[in-house]
Design an enzyme around this catalytic site. Structure first.
Site, PDB file in Angstrom:
ATOM      1  N   LYS A  35      38.457 -15.624 -51.836  1.00 47.60           N
ATOM      2  CA  LYS A  35      38.384 -16.995 -52.365  1.00 47.60           C
ATOM      3  C   LYS A  35      37.767 -17.956 -51.358  1.00 47.60           C
ATOM      4  CE  LYS A  35      40.775 -15.152 -55.650  1.00 47.60           C
ATOM      5  NZ  LYS A  35      40.238 -14.827 -56.949  1.00 47.60           N
TER       6      LYS A  35
ATOM      7  N   ASP B 148      51.528 -15.392 -50.284  1.00 48.34           N
ATOM      8  CA  ASP B 148      50.137 -15.019 -50.544  1.00 48.34           C
ATOM      9  C   ASP B 148      49.297 -16.282 -50.332  1.00 48.34           C
ATOM     10  OD1 ASP B 148      47.663 -14.585 -51.738  1.00 48.34           O
ATOM     11  OD2 ASP B 148      48.458 -13.284 -53.305  1.00 48.34           O
TER      12      ASP B 148
END
Ligand SMILES: Cc1ncc(COP(=O)(O)O)c(C=O)c1O
Length: 468
Positions: free
Chosen positions: A270, A230
């Site tokens: 993000k 991830d």
């Protein structure tokens, strides 16, 4: 009468974890400079709000992208009807190029191997559905992102078995820890289907070293299982050693017979700070995984207007280059502020080079070396100091006293205030525990002599403990 399904009612969602409870407490009493200056400051949310001005100024200069227009002409109807779950080709191309750019163009990605999902949340769950059956297991290094209990386990019935990492080596993954986790799963009669890591790590804020990545690849090769990396924080790496994707290591290895076992998850939540837009993706070399994940993506597509807007933004290479470097500069500065603020309060943290948070060591503020004491300290910090931070136990850390503290979801002034509150709390703690000023500075001096600090070395990027 039971009104809900077992699945909906069971508690593997993890909503009772202190991670989510802290958010609730914040919602009940949120800090606001004018309206609620004594409220709780949210430091438990990994949001990146530092570079919104760059996105906004791009939007102002490119009104067509957000206005459903192409060359001044409305494409509203085209976007309203678009429902191909393979995604907009222009967006997929722009997204894979952005992913390469973040990796210094050392690896390229084929848009045909990319599956779009509504955020990394959906991407991770989709991969679980594709790779494991209920009752099978994935191994995850601890501490890990608290949301994984919900994302990986809740609806899929997949189990998480922890790979226990400790502060003794800066929470690095070791061969022994991997083997032990595998053995633990077997002892529980769970078939292991893979390992999932976050690189850079949430909650550590560190990048996975090439040594660790090679170790992981050797491990999945030997056990014939999958590796999910991830890489949602890949663009947030703000100091050396730089971020190295598992895809780079895979490319360097001579025997690439495991390339179909490695899958990358990405999202713009993000790096671009857009969690509300729900843009995530799975990248896999395995055509069967791509086909299965594409079928499943109907449950969590990215809306067509979002794809249209982002394809225009990410195709603007001049903009993406500037954005990536400016965002990293801002994160670095903010990270320094947090670290120095903590230092002034006599608190240290794991040395980190990425992410939107620090992994903070408050073991010296615990009444005892237990998770009960960690909870007690956490409650004081939430209710008395009025800072919502995430206790290590919510991240399944095996050592009490570590906390994740976020630094990019607030203004600089709010961060300063948070540090003042923490400093006052530690001073009061020291006073009530009979630590005089000279005692405290002697203590902290002694600690800084004997304390293990973690160095991110440049050669090989290993995070080695170093005694000062
Ligand atoms: C490691 C990790 N994976 C996935 C997610 C979920 O991200 P998204 O907003 O893209 O669903 C987060 C969010 O904090 C995360 O930290």
């Amino acid at each position: 009468m039971r009104l809900l399904s077992e699945k909906a009612a069971c508690n593997t969602h993890g909503q009772d974890s202190s991670y989510f409870l802290g958010w609730q407490e914040y919602e009940n009493n949120p800090y606001d400079e004018i309206r609620n200056p004594k409220g709780i400051i949210q430091m438990g949310l990994a949001e990146n709000q530092l570079s919104f001005d760059l996105l906004e100024s791009w939007l102002a200069k490119n009104p067509d992208a957000a206005g459903f227009k192409r060359n001044g002409q409305s494409i509203f109807r085209e976007l309203a009807l678009f429902q191909d779950y393979h995604g907009l080709p222009a967006f997929k191309k722009a997204l894979v190029e952005f992913m390469s750019e973040i990796r210094g163009n050392k690896v390229t990605f084929d848009p045909n191997h990319l599956v779009l999902n509504a955020g990394a949340t959906s991407a991770n769950e989709t991969l679980m559905f594709c790779l494991a059956d209920p009752g099978e297991a994935f191994l995850l290094p601890t501490p890990y992102y608290p949301g994984f209990d919900r994302d990986l386990k809740w609806r899929t019935g997949v189990e998480i078995v922890p790979i226990q990492c400790t502060s003794s080596n800066g929470f690095q993954i070791t061969e022994d820890a991997l083997e032990k986790a595998y053995q633990d799963a077997q002892n529980r009669n769970l078939r292991v289907k893979g390992v999932l890591v976050t690189n850079p790590s949430n909650p550590l804020g560190t990048t996975t070293t090439p040594n660790e990545l090679n170790l992981l690849l050797n491990f999945i090769e030997a056990k014939e299982i999958h590796l999910i990396s991830d890489e949602i924080y890949s663009g947030t790496c703000f100091s050396s050693p730089g971020f190295v994707s598992v895809m780079e290591i895979l490319k360097e290895r001579k025997n690439d017979n495991i390339r179909n076992q490695v899958h990358v998850v990405y999202s713009l939540s993000k790096d671009l700070g857009l969690p509300g837009f729900r843009i995530g993706a799975i990248y896999s070399n395995d055509e069967m995984v791509v086909a299965a994940a594409t079928k499943m993506s109907s449950f969590g597509l990215v809306s067509s207007q979002t794809q249209y807007l982002l394809s225009a933004m990410l195709s603007d290479k001049k903009f993406t280059k500037k954005y990536i470097s400016e965002n990293q500069k801002r994160l670095k500065k903010r990270h320094e502020r947090l670290v120095s603020g903590l230092q002034k309060a006599g608190i240290s943290c794991l040395k980190s080079n990425a992410g939107l948070f620090c992994w903070v060591d408050m073991r010296h503020l615990l009444k005892s070396n237990t998770f009960e004491a960690e909870m007690e300290l956490w409650k004081k910090i939430v209710y008395d100091v009025k800072l919502n931070i995430s206790p290590g136990s919510s991240c399944h850390c095996t050592e009490p006293g570590w906390f994740r503290v976020c630094f990019a979801n607030m203004s600089e002034e709010t961060l300063e205030l948070a540090m003042q509150r923490l400093k006052a709390f530690v001073a009061e703690f020291n006073r009530s525990n009979g630590n005089t000023q000279s005692n405290t500075s002697k203590n902290s001096r002694r600690k800084s002599i004997t304390k293990w600090v973690f160095r991110l070395s440049f050669d090989g990027g290993d995070r080695e403990p170093e005694e000062r």
